[in-house]
Design a protein around this motif. Structure first.
Motif, PDB file in Angstrom:
ATOM      1  N   LYS A  26       0.845  -1.190   0.000  1.00 46.62           N
ATOM      2  CA  LYS A  26       0.000   0.000   0.000  1.00 46.62           C
ATOM      3  C   LYS A  26       0.880   1.239   0.000  1.00 46.62           C
ATOM      4  O   LYS A  26       1.787   1.367   0.824  1.00 46.62           O
ATOM      5  CB  LYS A  26      -0.907   0.008   1.233  1.00 46.62           C
ATOM      6  CG  LYS A  26      -1.902  -1.143   1.269  1.00 46.62           C
ATOM      7  CD  LYS A  26      -2.766  -1.080   2.527  1.00 46.62           C
ATOM      8  CE  LYS A  26      -3.743  -2.255   2.567  1.00 46.62           C
ATOM      9  NZ  LYS A  26      -4.575  -2.251   3.799  1.00 46.62           N
ATOM     10  N   THR A  28       0.614   5.320   0.134  1.00 50.13           N
ATOM     11  CA  THR A  28      -0.212   6.506   0.373  1.00 50.13           C
ATOM     12  C   THR A  28       0.687   7.700   0.611  1.00 50.13           C
ATOM     13  O   THR A  28       1.875   7.557   0.922  1.00 50.13           O
ATOM     14  CB  THR A  28      -1.129   6.314   1.598  1.00 50.13           C
ATOM     15  OG1 THR A  28      -0.326   6.046   2.751  1.00 50.13           O
ATOM     16  CG2 THR A  28      -2.105   5.162   1.387  1.00 50.13           C
ATOM     17  N   ASN A  63      -3.209   7.058  -3.224  1.00 45.89           N
ATOM     18  CA  ASN A  63      -3.838   5.970  -2.468  1.00 45.89           C
ATOM     19  C   ASN A  63      -3.858   4.736  -3.367  1.00 45.89           C
ATOM     20  O   ASN A  63      -4.799   4.492  -4.100  1.00 45.89           O
ATOM     21  CB  ASN A  63      -5.254   6.351  -2.032  1.00 45.89           C
ATOM     22  CG  ASN A  63      -5.841   5.328  -1.079  1.00 45.89           C
ATOM     23  OD1 ASN A  63      -5.170   4.371  -0.682  1.00 45.89           O
ATOM     24  ND2 ASN A  63      -7.095   5.496  -0.719  1.00 45.89           N
ATOM     25  N   TYR A  64      -2.773   3.976  -3.306  1.00 42.27           N
ATOM     26  CA  TYR A  64      -2.585   2.864  -4.228  1.00 42.27           C
ATOM     27  C   TYR A  64      -2.348   1.579  -3.447  1.00 42.27           C
ATOM     28  O   TYR A  64      -1.685   1.575  -2.399  1.00 42.27           O
ATOM     29  CB  TYR A  64      -1.390   3.123  -5.141  1.00 42.27           C
ATOM     30  CG  TYR A  64      -1.052   1.975  -6.059  1.00 42.27           C
ATOM     31  CD1 TYR A  64      -1.817   1.717  -7.193  1.00 42.27           C
ATOM     32  CD2 TYR A  64       0.028   1.136  -5.781  1.00 42.27           C
ATOM     33  CE1 TYR A  64      -1.516   0.655  -8.039  1.00 42.27           C
ATOM     34  CE2 TYR A  64       0.337   0.072  -6.621  1.00 42.27           C
ATOM     35  CZ  TYR A  64      -0.441  -0.167  -7.743  1.00 42.27           C
ATOM     36  OH  TYR A  64      -0.143  -1.218  -8.573  1.00 42.27           O
ATOM     37  N   SER A  65      -2.862   0.474  -3.981  1.00 41.85           N
ATOM     38  CA  SER A  65      -2.676  -0.807  -3.323  1.00 41.85           C
ATOM     39  C   SER A  65      -2.633  -1.919  -4.362  1.00 41.85           C
ATOM     40  O   SER A  65      -3.376  -1.901  -5.350  1.00 41.85           O
ATOM     41  CB  SER A  65      -3.822  -1.069  -2.332  1.00 41.85           C
ATOM     42  OG  SER A  65      -3.677  -2.336  -1.726  1.00 41.85           O
ATOM     43  N   ASP A  93       2.708  -1.433   4.400  1.00 42.13           N
ATOM     44  CA  ASP A  93       2.324  -0.047   4.140  1.00 42.13           C
ATOM     45  C   ASP A  93       3.552   0.833   3.875  1.00 42.13           C
ATOM     46  O   ASP A  93       4.551   0.760   4.601  1.00 42.13           O
ATOM     47  CB  ASP A  93       1.555   0.520   5.329  1.00 42.13           C
ATOM     48  CG  ASP A  93       0.195  -0.143   5.512  1.00 42.13           C
ATOM     49  OD1 ASP A  93      -0.226  -0.875   4.587  1.00 42.13           O
ATOM     50  OD2 ASP A  93      -0.435   0.059   6.566  1.00 42.13           O
ATOM     51  N   THR A  95       4.701   5.017   2.576  1.00 41.64           N
ATOM     52  CA  THR A  95       4.250   6.398   2.363  1.00 41.64           C
ATOM     53  C   THR A  95       5.204   7.087   1.410  1.00 41.64           C
ATOM     54  O   THR A  95       6.397   6.731   1.334  1.00 41.64           O
ATOM     55  CB  THR A  95       4.203   7.197   3.679  1.00 41.64           C
ATOM     56  OG1 THR A  95       5.541   7.343   4.200  1.00 41.64           O
ATOM     57  CG2 THR A  95       3.317   6.517   4.709  1.00 41.64           C
TER      58      THR A  95
END
Length: 365
Positions: A26, A28, A63-65, A93, A95
């Protein structure tokens, strides 16, 4: 009956919600200046560097996953440019915060694998900055005709590169089971001798045997061993400029130089006059040349043959670095030469200039 059906559906929904979710990578954060621009995420895996996805960025927010099959080296940046921020990713996760115009300087945070590679990436920035300074100083010394100073600068440049290589190996030794270490080893040893590659793989934990980068280096070792000096040269067939198939095995009975090159390769073109002289001197004494081009554009390939007066046999499948013969011979840089005896056995590799002429003269004079 309706009540029972309702209860059954509800139970299924509750059970489904209790199932553990698959881990995901993820990303973000915020990338300024991305409005109306295509931002992509690319991965470097077993298939090379390829765009994996396009990021949707709204008001600068990321906001990618996605689920990654394994930890991989990724690049995020504007489509069609080399302006990217590069890091090692896994299914945790992450950033990102920065500007698209200077995305390579964006601040990225991630997990354990990310941090292992980041230690190398941070060192790389420092080493590259020093190397750039030395290159500039080397050029200035050359303009001033100060060859003695150039030698000193060159030695300092080499020491700077060796310092970086040692530092990377230290990171691997401290993290032998990290997937990032397999990537680091593939970079440090991927263009070295076979024994060096084996030495690099031996530093890695056995748990990495299925890593893309471990497998890639291991397969490269196998390919290089198959085309090592003393081995019979693997046969291949490829079309010449007229579209006629030409096989390597058809040259048996002569000493043959297989010359991997391309029209766009500066060092190849600078070497060509020496190869022309070599061919003129020995072509009537049982020596021949087969040029294998890593070009993609036929017109550029044919023009280079004509311009450089390369009057020997030439073949190409016009696949660039995907050239099938180049892959068969594990060619990682050009010019790359393979010298064969009359039976098709490899007797020397990567000889050029005076060294190549001396070897051919030894065989034929």
């Amino acid at each position: 009956m309706k009540n029972l059906l309702f209860v059954a559906v509800t139970v299924i929904a509750v059970l489904a919600s209790c199932q553990p979710q698959a881990p995901a990578f993820k990303l973000t954060g915020k990338i300024d200046g991305a409005a109306d621009k295509v931002v992509t995420i690319s991965v470097y895996d077993k298939d090379g560097v390829n765009v994996k996805d396009t990021l949707t960025i709204t008001d600068g927010l990321v906001n990618y996953s996605t689920e990654l099959a394994e930890p991989v080296f990724v690049m995020v940046g504007e489509a069609g440019t080399r302006n990217t921020v590069n890091f090692f990713a896994e299914n945790v996760d992450y950033t990102i915060n920065g500007s698209l115009d200077a995305i390579k300087d964006a601040e990225v945070t991630g997990g354990a694998v990310f941090n292992v590679y980041k230690s190398v990436s941070d060192m790389s920035k420092e080493i590259n900055a020093k190397s750039d300074e030395l290159k500039k100083a080397y050029g200035e010394a050359g303009q001033a005709g100060d060859t003695a100073k150039q030698r000193v600068i060159y030695e300092e440049y080499q020491a700077n590169q060796e310092k970086f290589e040692t530092a990377q190996i230290d990171v691997v030794k401290a993290n032998p089971a990290s997937p990032a270490s397999a990537f680091i080893i593939s970079n440090v040893y991927g263009y070295g001798a076979i024994e060096e590659m084996k030495e690099g793989l031996a530093m890695l934990d056995a748990s990495l045997a299925n890593s893309t980068y471990y497998i890639s280096l291991s397969e490269k070792i196998d390919k290089l061993e198959a085309v090592a000096v003393g081995k019979m040269a693997p046969d291949f067939t490829m079309n010449d400029p007229e579209g006629n198939p030409v096989s390597l095995s058809s040259f048996k009975g002569k000493y043959l130089l297989v010359d991997f090159w391309a029209s766009w390769c500066g060092p190849c073109r600078r070497e060509n006059p020496h190869v022309v002289e070599l061919y003129a001197e020995f072509k009537d004494k049982g020596f021949d040349i087969l040029g294998v081009s890593l070009d993609q554009k036929e017109d550029a390939w044919l023009k280079a043959i004509e311009d450089d007066k390369l009057t020997w046999n030439h073949v190409s499948d016009l696949k660039g670095w995907g050239n099938e013969a180049a892959k068969l011979y594990a060619v990682s840089g050009i010019p790359h030469t393979v010298l064969l005896d009359k039976e098709g056995k490899i007797i020397a590799k990567n000889l050029r200039g005076d060294e190549l002429r001396a070897k051919v003269a030894e065989l034929l004079n």
